[in-house]
Every structure is written in C-alpha cells, then in structure tokens.
Design an enzyme around this catalytic site. Sequence first.
Site, PDB file in Angstrom:
ATOM      1  N   ASN A 270       0.874  -1.174   0.000  1.00 40.35           N
ATOM      2  CA  ASN A 270       0.000   0.000   0.000  1.00 40.35           C
ATOM      3  C   ASN A 270       0.908   1.219   0.000  1.00 40.35           C
ATOM      4  O   ASN A 270       1.486   1.565   1.026  1.00 40.35           O
ATOM      5  CB  ASN A 270      -0.894  -0.019   1.256  1.00 40.35           C
ATOM      6  N   TRP A 271       1.027   1.812  -1.166  1.00 38.66           N
ATOM      7  CA  TRP A 271       1.965   2.940  -1.298  1.00 38.66           C
ATOM      8  C   TRP A 271       1.398   4.222  -0.701  1.00 38.66           C
ATOM      9  O   TRP A 271       2.098   5.217  -0.614  1.00 38.66           O
ATOM     10  CB  TRP A 271       2.329   3.153  -2.782  1.00 38.66           C
TER      11      TRP A 271
ATOM     12  N   GLU B 245      -7.062   4.625   7.474  1.00 35.08           N
ATOM     13  CA  GLU B 245      -6.812   6.046   7.194  1.00 35.08           C
ATOM     14  C   GLU B 245      -8.010   6.662   6.481  1.00 35.08           C
ATOM     15  O   GLU B 245      -8.343   7.824   6.697  1.00 35.08           O
ATOM     16  CB  GLU B 245      -5.524   6.193   6.368  1.00 35.08           C
TER      17      GLU B 245
ATOM     18  N   HIS C 190      -9.642   1.162   4.347  1.00 36.30           N
ATOM     19  CA  HIS C 190      -8.393   1.329   5.107  1.00 36.30           C
ATOM     20  C   HIS C 190      -8.668   2.258   6.293  1.00 36.30           C
ATOM     21  O   HIS C 190      -9.449   3.198   6.180  1.00 36.30           O
ATOM     22  CB  HIS C 190      -7.304   1.901   4.199  1.00 36.30           C
TER      23      HIS C 190
ATOM     24  N   GLY D 117       2.586  -1.294   4.277  1.00 35.16           N
ATOM     25  CA  GLY D 117       2.659   0.134   3.979  1.00 35.16           C
ATOM     26  C   GLY D 117       4.097   0.582   3.780  1.00 35.16           C
ATOM     27  O   GLY D 117       4.685   0.408   2.711  1.00 35.16           O
ATOM     28  N   GLY D 118       4.683   1.128   4.831  1.00 40.81           N
ATOM     29  CA  GLY D 118       6.020   1.732   4.755  1.00 40.81           C
ATOM     30  C   GLY D 118       7.063   0.893   4.046  1.00 40.81           C
ATOM     31  O   GLY D 118       7.792   1.392   3.184  1.00 40.81           O
TER      32      GLY D 118
ATOM     33  N   SER E 283       2.994  -2.613  10.201  1.00 44.72           N
ATOM     34  CA  SER E 283       4.449  -2.660  10.420  1.00 44.72           C
ATOM     35  C   SER E 283       5.080  -4.001  10.055  1.00 44.72           C
ATOM     36  O   SER E 283       6.003  -4.477  10.728  1.00 44.72           O
ATOM     37  CB  SER E 283       4.790  -2.256  11.864  1.00 44.72           C
TER      38      SER E 283
HETATM   39  C1  PEP Z   1      -0.940   0.027   5.765  1.00 43.45           C
HETATM   40  O1  PEP Z   1      -0.832   1.146   5.325  1.00 43.45           O
HETATM   41  O2  PEP Z   1      -1.895  -0.672   5.447  1.00 43.45           O
HETATM   42  C2  PEP Z   1       0.102  -0.474   6.668  1.00 43.45           C
HETATM   43  C3  PEP Z   1      -0.039  -1.659   7.199  1.00 43.45           C
HETATM   44  O3  PEP Z   1       1.174   0.353   6.904  1.00 43.45           O
HETATM   45  P1  PEP Z   1       2.547  -0.043   7.624  1.00 43.45           P
HETATM   46  O4  PEP Z   1       3.023  -1.321   7.005  1.00 43.45           O
HETATM   47  O5  PEP Z   1       3.461   1.108   7.349  1.00 43.45           O
HETATM   48  O6  PEP Z   1       2.256  -0.229   9.080  1.00 43.45           O
END
Ligand code: PEP
Length: 248
Positions: free
Chosen positions: A10-11, A97, A95, A234-235, A213
């Site tokens: 997930n960019w 967010e 999501h 994500g990251g 994470s």
């Molecule tokens: C996400 O954005 O869905 C996510 C899990 O981010 P991260 O891996 O950075 O925690």
Amino acid sequence: MGRKKIIAGNWKMNGTPTEAVALANSLKDKISGSASDVVFCVPAIDIIPVLEAVKGTDIQVGAQNIHFEESGAFTGEISAKMLVDVGVKYVVLGHSERRQYFAETDETVNKKVLTAIKNGLIPIVCVGESLTQREQGITVDLVRLQTKIAFKDVTAQDAKKSVIAYEPIWAIGTGKTATNAEAQEVCAAIRQVVREIYDDATAEEIRVQYGGSVNGGNASALFAEADIDGGLVGGASLKPEFEKIVNY
Ligand code: PEP
C-alpha cells in the site's frame, strides 16, 4: 490445496508518476515469479504508468479506493469501471486512514465492496481495532462486526475470491507489530465469522492478510501462522526491503 499467499504494497499517497515507475522498475525483477500473488496498490495517478512498468510480469496493480456509485456527479472521485478499463485487478477498501480522515463507515465500505465486485475488482477489505478498543477487550467483537457489515449482500462465490486485511490501527506505521499470536488469533476469528456467514468452503478459500508494520524481519514468522495468508504492507513496500517480504 492450500491458499496462495497474497502480498500487497500500500503505497498510500507516496510517489509521483516518475518516482512510482522508478520504484516499480527497481523491484519488479526481484519479486516477479514469486510463489505469492503480489500487488502494488498505488496512488490513482500512478496506476497507468505503473501498469505499463510491470507489463509482462505477474505483478498486479491495485487502487486504494473507489466511489460506490457507478458514475455521475461526484467531483474528484474514481469509479470501479475506470480502474477495470485500464487493467486494475484489486482495490483496497475501508483502510483505517480512509475511515479516520475521510469519514468512511462500515456501511460505505459495504457499498464499495458490492460495487467493486460487480465490476470485477477484487476487494482487499481492511478491518481492525484501535489501541483503546484492544485495551477494552473488544477486538474480536469489532472485527466480526466490521466483516459482517462489509460482506452484507455479497454472495459466497464472490466472498471466496475476496481478501480481508486485518490491520490493527495501533500497528499501522508505528513500527509496533502485533505478535504472531495476536495476529493469528484475530485472523482466525475473521475466518470463523466468514464460516458463520457462509460455509466451510468460503472460509477455507478467502484470504486473510495481516497488516501493521510488516517488514523484512517479521514477515516470514507472521506468514507462517495458519490463518495469515500474506500481508498488506505500507512503509516497507516503498523500500528495497519489500523484496525480502515477498520472498520471505
Ligand atoms: C498500511 O498502510 O496498510 C500499513 C499496514 O502500513 P505499515 O506497514 O506502514 O504499518
């Protein structure tokens, strides 16, 4: 036969089209042909150039949102049909967010899931609790409810092909991963609610990811859990480390 893992990046709102193509190009040879389904869920404006960049590989491109209506006076929005027309296969829906900053609710997520499926997109439906909700001990009740509402009026046939991402909000972008046992417990509970809504066959086929994470160091232990069928990342999906996650 076991479920094929699915690992989606997930960019978020990162990467100009130029940067997105550079990232796709830097990763594609290292991650195509893996044993898992791999999806880049990229910003809307990056979809077409990234599709072009991964052409000829087995990497799929996903979107991060759609509108639940088919078309019309919804300035700034993108429809499922537009995405399908250019070759998008997946869409992340609900999501945290989007729930937090764009007022998405379980009900709008359900409408989007139905629209996605109707148009041939595979939804990656995100569910998950806040830290307060975890501390209150209502995690399983909450994700059960989120899952039930998201899949209202979805047939077993369509649910089977869908993906659910369990994403504890407290683990997203914080570097604080759920333990393998915590992630497994909730992913199993999600599969159980799918069994209750539908049947054993649907529960055995639907893929449940963990997200929060995930990184090159923790992916393989998380993905080894019985009910975790890959990750929503994500990251780390923006870094060379994504290769380690895909080839866990
Ligand atoms: C996400 O954005 O869905 C996510 C899990 O981010 P991260 O891996 O950075 O925690």
